[in-house]
Design a protein around this motif. Structure first.
Motif, PDB file in Angstrom:
ATOM      1  N   ARG A  10      86.417  15.243  36.411  1.00  8.42           N
ATOM      2  CA  ARG A  10      87.857  15.472  36.309  1.00  8.42           C
ATOM      3  C   ARG A  10      88.326  15.137  34.898  1.00  8.42           C
ATOM      4  N   PHE A  11      89.122  16.032  34.326  1.00  8.96           N
ATOM      5  CA  PHE A  11      89.601  15.869  32.960  1.00  8.96           C
ATOM      6  C   PHE A  11      91.104  16.124  32.906  1.00  8.96           C
ATOM      7  N   ALA A  12      91.742  15.589  31.864  1.00 10.08           N
ATOM      8  CA  ALA A  12      93.182  15.777  31.693  1.00 10.08           C
ATOM      9  C   ALA A  12      93.493  16.189  30.259  1.00 10.08           C
ATOM     10  N   GLY A  66      87.437  12.215  31.179  1.00 15.70           N
ATOM     11  CA  GLY A  66      87.757  12.453  29.781  1.00 15.70           C
ATOM     12  C   GLY A  66      89.148  13.020  29.603  1.00 15.70           C
ATOM     13  N   PHE A  67      89.647  12.904  28.374  1.00 13.01           N
ATOM     14  CA  PHE A  67      90.991  13.365  28.029  1.00 13.01           C
ATOM     15  C   PHE A  67      90.935  14.180  26.747  1.00 13.01           C
ATOM     16  N   VAL A  68      91.847  15.171  26.647  1.00 15.23           N
ATOM     17  CA  VAL A  68      91.983  15.981  25.440  1.00 15.23           C
ATOM     18  C   VAL A  68      93.434  15.894  24.976  1.00 15.23           C
ATOM     19  N   ARG A  99      86.277   8.806  27.434  1.00 17.19           N
ATOM     20  CA  ARG A  99      86.069   9.794  26.373  1.00 17.19           C
ATOM     21  C   ARG A  99      87.388  10.496  26.063  1.00 17.19           C
ATOM     22  N   VAL A 100      87.732  10.537  24.771  1.00 19.37           N
ATOM     23  CA  VAL A 100      88.976  11.159  24.336  1.00 19.37           C
ATOM     24  C   VAL A 100      88.685  12.059  23.139  1.00 19.37           C
ATOM     25  N   PHE A 244      80.517  16.685  23.342  1.00 14.87           N
ATOM     26  CA  PHE A 244      81.124  15.354  23.216  1.00 14.87           C
ATOM     27  C   PHE A 244      81.748  14.904  24.534  1.00 14.87           C
ATOM     28  N   LEU A 245      82.591  15.750  25.116  1.00 13.72           N
ATOM     29  CA  LEU A 245      83.313  15.358  26.332  1.00 13.72           C
ATOM     30  C   LEU A 245      82.372  15.092  27.503  1.00 13.72           C
TER      31      LEU A 245
END
Length: 258
Positions: A10-12, A66-68, A99-100, A244-245
């Protein structure tokens, strides 16, 4: 056993800009642009419009792998309420080793969050397709070919001026000294826009000029450069960002496939 791509991950996206009508129509907004570039089968992607004051609460943070952080028309060195709240969130994510990945404004605000200095670029606006030089360490960090340069779309007047000693500069250009940095194993910033296409760049130039955020002379110079430039190395940047993510799970898949 072969681990299916992205199962349970799951990522945001922390959205720091308003969507233009063009990007909404053609790509489903900037969130759609990032999902198209980064999402893989089985993953869940959410968006928080942090520039509008929408943030994940502390309980939600732990649910993400992770986040972007996106680009923005705001200055990463300003003290607007939402930017100060974003800095608090980034400090929390850092403490949790989440992870960002930061893009453009996201790159700059990450640099500020870890103790670096951000401000106006001494060389002025950088708009267009530019060659970025990768450090020799980059081929060890990412599974891209052993290339020394990649082209990327740039659209910024601010930059990361200084970084703390623990941060590693892994790319630069003849316009910007810190095009890309990595901090420990969980934070990475990219000054350019790996998610942009040339059509998004063209419409962004028009949008910012209409809002008087860039001068007509700057816009015209950018349009001429845009017309002459080739498409950037988007596939290589996409792979680099995904590496990376999702580096840990990708390595696990490679091991399981042996």
């Amino acid at each position: 056993m072969v681990l299916a791509a992205g199962v349970g991950k799951r990522f945001a996206v922390l959205l720091c800009a308003d969507d233009s009508e063009y990007v909404k129509k053609m790509h489903g907004g900037y969130f759609g642009v990032f999902v198209k570039m980064l999402a893989e089968e089985g993953e869940k992607w959410d968006v928080y419009r942090v520039a509008a004051g929408e943030f994940p609460d502390e309980g939600e943070i732990c649910n993400y792998d992770g986040f972007v952080i996106t680009g923005s028309c705001s200055d990463a060195h300003s003290n607007e309420d939402w930017i100060c709240n974003l800095l608090k969130l980034l400090h929390k994510l850092d403490s949790l080793k989440k992870r960002v990945l930061g893009i453009c404004f996201g790159h700059q605000i990450l640099g500020r969050a870890i103790g670096g200095k951000v401000g106006r670029a001494t060389s002025g606006w950088d708009i267009g397709v530019r060659s970025v030089h990768l450090s020799s360490d980059s081929s060890k960090l990412f599974s891209i070919s052993r290339t020394t340069t990649l082209s990327i779309i740039e659209f910024h007047q601010d930059e990361v001026l200084e970084l703390p000693e623990k941060a590693q500069v892994i790319a630069w250009s003849n316009k910007t000294g810190i095009e890309m940095f990595k901090y420990e194993d969980h934070i990475m910033g990219i000054q350019g826009h790996p998610e942009y296409t040339k059509d998004i760049l063209s419409h962004l130039i028009d949008r910012l000029q209409s809002r008087n955020l860039i001068k007509e002379s700057v816009a015209e110079k950018a349009r001429r450069a845009h017309d002459e430039a080739s498409e950037p190395d988007r596939e290589a940047w996409k792979k680099l960002c995904i590496d990376f993510l999702k580096g840990c799970e990708r390595k696990k898949r490679e091991i399981d496939d042996l």
